[in-house]
Design an enzyme around this catalytic site. Structure first.
Site, PDB file in Angstrom:
ATOM      1  N   HIS A 284       2.949 -22.410  30.098  1.00  5.65           N
ATOM      2  CA  HIS A 284       4.238 -21.734  30.349  1.00  5.65           C
ATOM      3  C   HIS A 284       4.249 -20.436  29.546  1.00  5.65           C
ATOM      4  O   HIS A 284       3.426 -19.569  29.784  1.00  5.65           O
ATOM      5  CB  HIS A 284       5.354 -22.724  29.986  1.00  5.65           C
ATOM      6  CG  HIS A 284       6.741 -22.324  30.377  1.00  5.65           C
ATOM      7  ND1 HIS A 284       7.031 -21.315  31.246  1.00  5.65           N
ATOM      8  CD2 HIS A 284       7.961 -22.828  30.000  1.00  5.65           C
ATOM      9  CE1 HIS A 284       8.339 -21.207  31.393  1.00  5.65           C
ATOM     10  NE2 HIS A 284       8.933 -22.109  30.639  1.00  5.65           N
ATOM     11  N   HIS A 323       1.126 -19.962  39.987  1.00  5.35           N
ATOM     12  CA  HIS A 323       2.527 -20.212  39.660  1.00  5.35           C
ATOM     13  C   HIS A 323       3.025 -21.346  40.530  1.00  5.35           C
ATOM     14  O   HIS A 323       2.620 -21.460  41.679  1.00  5.35           O
ATOM     15  CB  HIS A 323       3.361 -18.953  39.916  1.00  5.35           C
ATOM     16  CG  HIS A 323       4.678 -18.987  39.232  1.00  5.35           C
ATOM     17  ND1 HIS A 323       5.775 -19.609  39.786  1.00  5.35           N
ATOM     18  CD2 HIS A 323       5.057 -18.522  38.026  1.00  5.35           C
ATOM     19  CE1 HIS A 323       6.784 -19.497  38.946  1.00  5.35           C
ATOM     20  NE2 HIS A 323       6.387 -18.850  37.868  1.00  5.35           N
ATOM     21  N   ASP A 379       2.523 -13.223  33.199  1.00  7.51           N
ATOM     22  CA  ASP A 379       1.806 -13.206  31.925  1.00  7.51           C
ATOM     23  C   ASP A 379       0.487 -12.453  31.969  1.00  7.51           C
ATOM     24  O   ASP A 379      -0.122 -12.206  30.938  1.00  7.51           O
ATOM     25  CB  ASP A 379       1.519 -14.649  31.476  1.00  7.51           C
ATOM     26  CG  ASP A 379       2.793 -15.342  31.048  1.00  7.51           C
ATOM     27  OD1 ASP A 379       3.593 -14.679  30.375  1.00  7.51           O
ATOM     28  OD2 ASP A 379       2.984 -16.506  31.393  1.00  7.51           O
TER      29      ASP A 379
END
Ligand code: ACO
Length: 441
Positions: A284, A323, A379
């Protein structure tokens, strides 16, 4: 739910030609059930009414990781993962990130609509007046080991805040709830910067309330002997946009954690501390830190194909890719890629960028990644920017947590006010031994 036998299913009320219901036939009993569909979902408790007999506890749905279970109704953030759409309270993320400030976005998420100029001034003023932390909290941070991960410090310190503000337990009163929300949004950057300064052995730098939310955070991070810290405006705005892009993302792991803890009526500091814990994980919020470690480990462009092969063999995951919801390019990653150029114009180019671009290029043409619908997520590029701005890797998830705080709180409050919500308590499929007895006399 109406229960009828197989030969005569119940007549459905129809408002249009299409019935908003699901007809289920239980092959164990031959019975047919008509389950209403509301907002594109069926209530799992309706399925629980499907039983084979009086001693059957009823059908359960099995859904590890909540792949197809909506646990809440929400009006905050909308995502269409196939189309790569993200909206805060209806506004597309690119408009929000280009035109609004972070505190304006926080207010939008919390209140449902944009604040007026006057409301925004009051809101910013409230935040500014809560940026300081109690001196005892400083002592508390002092107690951590010099090499303590700042995310661990942040998590524990946010949890400790609940002991400083015991009135937070009375959050059913709107004014009390609002005060804790203000405190949390205001103090997160202070705790985050103090966690960093503790690790590097620098004296804590107190908030400067003349600066913007982001400028003040940069000052608390980097200020040394200058009388007044002046953030670089490009970096200040870039970080603000990054905070905005992270501000909410509907029912992700950490937000669900905040909601679950909140569902037991724990105070918001405890709920947000739990959210920080969930965010800490490498799948995460910890992923941006892992992306940089991965890029550094790859080290040079010629080693990129070898890395891709290892990922395809299942030896590693390509961090910053994939994702649960987005099955196309994460819209936040697109925006972050744009900001990267502005930041590098000030800081110089991050040498790992070329490796990242090469990884992305190969991955986006490779069948493995195409078939698995794996695209860069938020990210993948954010860490490169943070590193170029001087943040150590350990601070990356902390930056994510600062940005996500308004979203956590908006979702916590929404859960609290939702009459449909109950204490979160999933069911299980027990597969262990049946009753047995100890042979010991
Ligand atoms: N690299 C290689 N393969 C991957 C990756 C990846 N990053 N992500 C998923 N896969 C593959 C899996 O191996 C699996 O393949 P299989 O079906 O052949 O066995 C398939 O894609 C589905 O993977 P799951 O883990 O079931 O997908 P899930 O939706 O549960 O996971 C997650 C989503 C956790 C984000 C995953 O893509 C991942 O681990 N990514 C890397 C970590 C990361 O970047 N996390 C940040 C997410 S964004 C955020 O939290 C802000």
């Amino acid at each position: 739910m109406a229960i009828e036998n197989a030969t005569r299913p119940v007549a459905l009320p129809r408002t249009t030609d299409r019935a908003d219901s699901l007809t289920v036939r239980d092959d164990r009993t031959g019975k047919t059930y008509i389950v209403p569909i509301e907002d594109g979902a069926i209530r799992a408790t309706e399925l629980n009414k499907i039983r084979t007999g009086a001693d059957d506890p009823g059908l359960l749905t099995y859904d590890p990781g909540f792949m197809a279970t909506a646990a809440v109704k929400s009006a905050i953030t909308y995502i269409d993962g196939d189309a790569g759409i993200l909206r805060y309270r209806g506004y597309p993320i690119d408009e929000v990130a280009e035109k609004l400030g972070f505190l304006e976005v926080a207010s939008l998420l919390l209140e449902g609509d944009l604040p007026t100029d006057e409301e925004l001034t009051v809101w910013k003023d409230e935040i500014v007046h809560h940026t300081f932390i109690h001196e005892n909290i400083k002592k508390f941070i002092d107690g951590f080991q010099h090499d303590a991960h700042p995310m661990g410090i942040l998590m524990s310190t946010v949890a400790a805040l609940s002991t400083f503000y015991p009135e937070a337990k009375k959050f059913t009163e709107k004014a009390t709830r609002r005060k804790q929300i203000v405190r949390l949004i205001a103090k997160m950057p202070t705790i985050a910067a103090f966690a960093y300064r503790h690790a590097v052995g620098l004296p804590y730098s107190y908030p400067d309330n003349d600066l913007s939310y982001t400028g003040n955070f940069l000052g608390m991070m980097w200020k040394t002997t200058e009388l007044k810290y002046q953030p670089d405006p490009i970096l200040e705005r870039a970080l603000e946009v990054l905070f905005i892009l992270h501000a909410d993302h509907e029912q992700n792991c950490s937000t669900s954690t905040v909601r679950v803890v909140g569902s037991s009526k724990a105070d918001p500091y405890s709920a947000v501390a739990a959210g920080v814990g969930a965010l800490y994980g490498p799948l995460h919020g910890g992923a941006n830190e892992q992306v940089l470690r991965m890029l550094a480990e790859i080290g040079s462009l010629d080693r990129v194909p070898e890395h891709i092969e290892r990922v395809k063999k299942g030896e590693l995951r390509l961090m910053g890719f994939g994702h649960r919801v987005y099955k196309s390019y994460d819209p936040r990653a697109k925006m972050i890629k744009k900001i990267a150029d502005q930041v590098f114009s000030v800081t110089g180019r991050n040498p790992l960028l070329d490796i990242a671009l090469e990884l992305e290029k190969i991955a986006l043409e490779d069948d493995y990644f195409l078939n698995h619908k794996l695209y860069p997520n938020v990210d993948f590029y954010s860490g490169l920017i943070y590193q170029a701005m001087g943040f150590p890797l350990e601070m990356f998830p902390v930056l994510f947590a600062i940005g996500r705080t308004p979203g956590w709180l908006a979702q916590w409050e929404e859960g609290l006010l939702d009459p449909d919500q109950k204490i979160a308590r999933p069911r299980q499929l027990y597969l262990g031994p049946g009753e047995r007895h100890l042979s010991k006399a």
